[in-house]
Design a protein around this motif. Structure first.
Motif, PDB file in Angstrom:
ATOM      1  N   GLN A 100       0.728  -1.153   0.141  1.00 18.19           N
ATOM      2  CA  GLN A 100       0.069   0.095  -0.173  1.00 18.19           C
ATOM      3  C   GLN A 100       0.976   1.241  -0.147  1.00 18.19           C
ATOM      4  N   ASN A 101       1.795   1.284   0.831  1.00 16.98           N
ATOM      5  CA  ASN A 101       2.926   2.353   0.922  1.00 16.98           C
ATOM      6  C   ASN A 101       3.540   2.453  -0.505  1.00 16.98           C
ATOM      7  N   GLU A 102       3.898   1.689  -1.215  1.00 19.97           N
ATOM      8  CA  GLU A 102       4.437   1.778  -2.608  1.00 19.97           C
ATOM      9  C   GLU A 102       3.510   2.166  -3.566  1.00 19.97           C
ATOM     10  N   ILE A 103       2.232   2.006  -3.480  1.00 16.88           N
ATOM     11  CA  ILE A 103       1.309   2.445  -4.277  1.00 16.88           C
ATOM     12  C   ILE A 103       1.033   3.739  -4.034  1.00 16.88           C
ATOM     13  N   MET A 104       0.842   4.412  -2.903  1.00 16.35           N
ATOM     14  CA  MET A 104       0.851   5.654  -2.176  1.00 16.35           C
ATOM     15  C   MET A 104       1.859   6.610  -3.028  1.00 16.35           C
ATOM     16  N   GLN A 105       3.110   5.931  -2.738  1.00 18.80           N
ATOM     17  CA  GLN A 105       4.004   6.566  -3.429  1.00 18.80           C
ATOM     18  C   GLN A 105       4.175   7.143  -4.984  1.00 18.80           C
ATOM     19  N   LYS A 106       3.601   5.985  -5.626  1.00 18.14           N
ATOM     20  CA  LYS A 106       3.339   5.877  -7.102  1.00 18.14           C
ATOM     21  C   LYS A 106       2.385   7.047  -7.263  1.00 18.14           C
ATOM     22  N   LEU A 107       1.400   6.734  -6.543  1.00 16.02           N
ATOM     23  CA  LEU A 107       0.147   7.898  -6.823  1.00 16.02           C
ATOM     24  C   LEU A 107       0.810   9.123  -6.694  1.00 16.02           C
ATOM     25  N   GLU A 108       1.492   9.577  -5.661  1.00 21.55           N
ATOM     26  CA  GLU A 108       1.893  10.757  -5.222  1.00 21.55           C
ATOM     27  C   GLU A 108       3.051  11.211  -6.570  1.00 21.55           C
TER      28      GLU A 108
END
Length: 897
Positions: free
Chosen positions: A147-155
């Protein structure tokens, strides 16, 4: 203890237990009881129902058992029976409890058997739980990492998207700058030679294409600038968004944006100035050329509105149109120089310095046959101004030969000719642009303009800014001449008419408000110094009034008096001063309350002066003669006159009284005339000139102006009472002079040889009320009080008649006492009472004389009554005349104190 009668004792012996009496009492008690009455009427009572104790009993099933309520519900049951019921109910409960235990005993036993060895089984289940918990924790950590990796990608994608949008914005800014530079033919010094050559070729091709088309020359230039203005507003919007993101690119190209703004503003100013010069200048254009230029003017105004450069457009209007006209028209000697008429733009074509395409064949201008004057029919270069109605206030200027009026007329013609359509166009452009941007906010824009300087204010910032300063600087010494009130009043009236004419030409009410709130207008209003003008008018009015009041009140005895005119010079001066305050030559609306206060002061001053004059004359009248001063006969005046004094007034006293009558009648007539004239002046002029009171003043319940005026006039009218008393006193004194002949009636009748009874009244009876007839002019000649005849003939004559009758009673009483004293001297002390008017023996001469005197007095009083009726007096309403009539007809003497 009852005491029984013999009948009762006998009855008791027959019925020793008194059963009959008890039966009667029981019957009466049963009849009086309501339940028994209902039984007699056929009603029936239900017996109480016995409800055994059970689980459904509400008192037993209640959450909180109440003993008292339960016992009250079983009040029909005795305690023993209640105890038995409770024991039975207890036994029932026990039986049911045992039955429940027996029914569920098998279930209890099987439950205990089924739970055997369940503890070991539960312990075995706990062994794999720790492993499952560790596996779940590991899975949860892995999911959180994903999830953190996905949020970083989205940011990162969001940042990239914002950077991409910012780059697109910067590209738009760069493209807008490039496009504007090409539209405005701006060369970039940092470009290479090829780019410069390309830009030059592009600009030259654009200019060549524009020059080849006549119809596109002016219109395309205006539309070209309008397009550049729209593009520039978009550039500013994008630059503001980029600047909010702290982009250094915007700071780098800010000099280009400033250069674009400067170039766009200068090109627009040049086009607007050339357009104004072509239309409003001395260059003569054909109607076709003007029709082509007018849309260009509208396009320039629209461009200024898009850019928000309203003040720049107004500055060009001031410098190119208004200021040159003001310099040629308003200067130091403008009022003394002859005014040349303002000519309209001659509708002929010319090729001289127009700067616009024109036909090769031109017709030289010709002067029209009918010369144009400033007061002739107006012609305008703008089609919309041709049908514009002229201001109604300008009539005052058109029909005035004053140099200032002519100057203002020339200015109005110029404004209506060269600015009316410009102001209308600017107002329409502002309204349309604000309507397209969205609904107007409360307290914001109004008619395309708000209070923060958004929108055009041509009337205030162009016309009045130049005109007001020019009038104050160049014509201030002659226009604001407060030291010459007549000239000041005329200049103020003409100027106010001029300002109202300008208001009429304004495109909206907001434009009028903006003009009147302009600093130059405020300075212009302060230059008038209206308080100084009022002080000079006050001094002029008051000095004339004080000069008139200082003069002595001297009137001719033969003065002709009329009810519609003032008599005394003092009242005339007051009336002239009152009318002067509200005359068209003096009154100024801004000083209405000052003139209103002066009006009340003038009326108060006249009241004080009149009161002083009346009081001085009354004191002098009382000190110079022993006569009546209140209109009533005093006790001292009812007595016989002192011997040795003259019974008739002297010639000097008569002349003084006549002068007093003339003076006082003049005062009364002036008061009545001044009262009616003042109220007429209020209803016809003053009430319409005074401003309407504010709602706040009405809530404070301040006195109304009409009430204040009525109080002031009423205070003056109150002086009529002492004046009337003095006039009545003088007339009474003149009337009672003839009554002195009453004392000679006894001597005259006794001296006559003819002892016949009199049949005619004395000839002096008509002379008693003759002074009244002479005073009011009822005898045919013009009298002093003829002017007051309609209003005061009856009341004053009635009071004088009352006083005369009282004096007549005094004389008759004196005559009666004299006859009584003479009778007593002749007859001595006799038991019989002598009667002056009694029925004596006809053979007795003395009794006959008394009868003749009584009849003569009756005839005289009757003649006086008829004479009084000719003056409108009703003798029957007079108490004194009734007493006099009773006195002369009574045959018994009356003692008088």
């Amino acid at each position: 203890m009852h005491v029984l009668s013999p009948q009762a004792s006998s009855a008791s012996s027959a019925d020793p237990f008194q059963l009959e009496r008890l039966a009667e009492e029981l019957a009466s008690r049963e009849l009086s009881h309501p339940a028994q009455a209902d039984l007699q009427d056929g009603a029936s009572h239900d017996l109480p129902i016995y409800i055994p104790l059970s689980h459904e009993n509400p008192f037993l099933s209640a959450e909180n058992f109440d003993v008292e309520e339960f016992l009250l519900s079983r009040s029909h049951t005795s305690l023993q029976d209640l105890r038995t019921e409770l024991r039975n109910y207890l036994a029932t409960l026990k039986e049911e409890l045992v039955k429940l235990i027996n029914d569920d005993y098998e279930a209890f036993i099987s439950l205990s058997t089924d739970l055997r060895e369940e503890g070991d089984r539960l312990v075995g289940l706990k062994i794999p739980l720790s492993a499952l918990k560790s596996q779940i924790a590991i899975s949860k950590a892995e999911l959180r990492a994903i999830q953190n990796e996905i949020m970083q990608k989205l940011e990162q994608r969001t940042v990239i998207r914002e950077e991409k949008a910012l780059l697109h914005l910067l590209l738009k800014i760069s493209e807008s700058v490039t496009r504007l530079e090409s539209l405005l033919s701006i060369t970039n010094p940092s470009q290479d030679e090829e780019t410069i050559e390309y830009e030059r070729f592009k600009v030259s091709s654009i200019s060549t294409s524009l020059e080849n088309t006549d119809e596109r020359s002016i219109a395309n230039k205006a539309k070209h600038l309008n397009r550049a203005a729209v593009e520039y507003t978009q550039l500013l919007y994008h630059a503001s968004k980029a600047r909010s993101e702290n982009c250094a690119f915007v700071d780098e190209i800010q000099w280009k944006i400033d250069r674009i703004q400067s170039s766009l503003s200068s090109d627009l100013d040049a086009l607007f100035a050339s357009t104004l010069s072509a239309i409003a200048g001395d260059v003569k254009l054909s109607e076709l050329e003007k029709s082509k230029i007018l849309p260009d003017l509208t396009e320039c105004i629209r461009t200024y509105d898009v850019l928000g450069l309203w003040r720049d457009a107004e500055e060009i209007l001031r410098s190119e149109v208004m200021r040159p006209f003001i310099r040629k028209t308003v200067f130091t000697g403008a009022l003394s120089a002859p005014h040349s008429p303002l000519l309209p733009h001659t509708p002929f074509r010319s090729s001289m310095g127009t700067g616009f395409p024109h036909s090769s064949s031109t017709i030289p201008p010709r002067t029209p046959f009918t010369p144009f004057t400033a007061f002739s029919t107006q012609q305008s270069a703008f089609p919309s101004a041709l049908g514009k109605t002229k201001s109604p206030y300008s009539r005052l200027l058109d029909n005035n030969d004053d140099p200032l009026a002519k100057l203002y007329t020339q200015i109005l013609r110029f404004v209506e000719r060269d600015f009316s359509s410009i102001m209308d166009t600017a107002e329409k452009v502002c309204i349309k642009s604000r309507a397209s941007t969205g609904p107007l906010q409360v307290g914001g824009l109004e008619n395309g303009r708000n209070r923060d300087g958004v929108g055009f204010d041509i009337m205030a910032n162009v016309i009045w800014h130049e005109l007001g300063k020019a009038i104050m600087d160049d014509l201030g010494g002659m226009v604001f001449a407060s030291g010459r009130p007549d000239e000041f009043r005329k200049n103020y009236e003409i100027t106010q008419a001029f300002i109202r004419s300008l208001d009429f030409m304004a495109p909206s009410a907001q434009a009028v408000q903006s003009m009147r709130s302009h600093p130059v207008y405020s300075m212009f209003e302060k230059r008038w110094q209206l308080p100084v003008y009022f002080q000079m008018r006050w001094k002029e009015i008051v000095s004339k009034v004080e000069e008139a009041l200082a003069l002595p009140v001297e009137l001719s005895d033969n003065l002709t008096m009329t009810a519609d005119s003032l008599i005394t010079p003092q009242a005339t001066a007051i009336w002239v001063a009152l009318t002067a305050c509200w005359s068209a030559e003096i009154y100024i609306p801004e000083l209405s309350y000052r003139f209103w206060r002066l009006t009340l002061q003038l009326l108060s001053r006249y009241r004080v002066w009149l009161n002083d004059v009346v009081q001085d004359n009354i004191h002098g009248f009382l000190n110079s003669s022993n006569t009546i001063n209140t209109g009533k006969i005093s006790e001292a005046n009812t007595r016989s006159p002192t011997p040795g004094l003259s019974e008739k007034p002297s010639i000097e006293a008569f002349a003084a009284d006549e002068s007093t009558l003339v003076k006082y009648v003049s005062f009364v007539a002036d008061i009545k005339t001044l009262q009616s004239s003042t109220m007429t002046l209020w209803h016809e002029e003053i009430c319409m000139m005074l401003p309407d009171p504010d709602e706040q003043d009405e809530q404070e319940e301040e006195p109304k102006p009409q009430d204040a005026l009525e109080n002031a006039v009423g205070a003056i009218s109150a002086l009529i009472i002492p004046i009337s008393n003095t006039i009545i006193a003088i007339l009474t004194e003149r009337c009672i002079v003839s009554l002195n002949a009453v004392k000679k009636i006894r001597t005259d009748l006794r001296a006559k040889a003819n002892k016949q009874l009199p049949t005619e009244p004395h000839p002096w009876i008509p002379s008693i009320l003759r002074p009244l007839k002479v005073f009011f002019g009822t005898s045919g000649k013009s009298g002093v009080g003829a002017v007051l005849k309609a209003e005061y003939l009856v009341p004053w004559s009635s009071r004088v008649f009352e006083n005369v009758c009282e004096k007549y009673i005094a004389h008759v009483s004196t005559l009666k006492k004299a006859e009584e004293s003479l009778r007593r001297l002749k007859r001595g002390a006799k038991s019989t009472t002598f009667s002056l008017f009694g029925s004596a023996n006809p053979k007795d001469d003395e009794g006959r004389d008394e009868e003749r005197i009584r009849i003569q007095l009756i005839l005289d009083v009757e003649a006086l009554r008829k004479d009084a009726e000719t003056l409108g007096i009703i003798p029957g309403n007079s108490e004194a005349f009734t007493a006099l009539s009773n006195l002369v007809q009574n045959d018994e003497p009356q003692e008088s104190s």
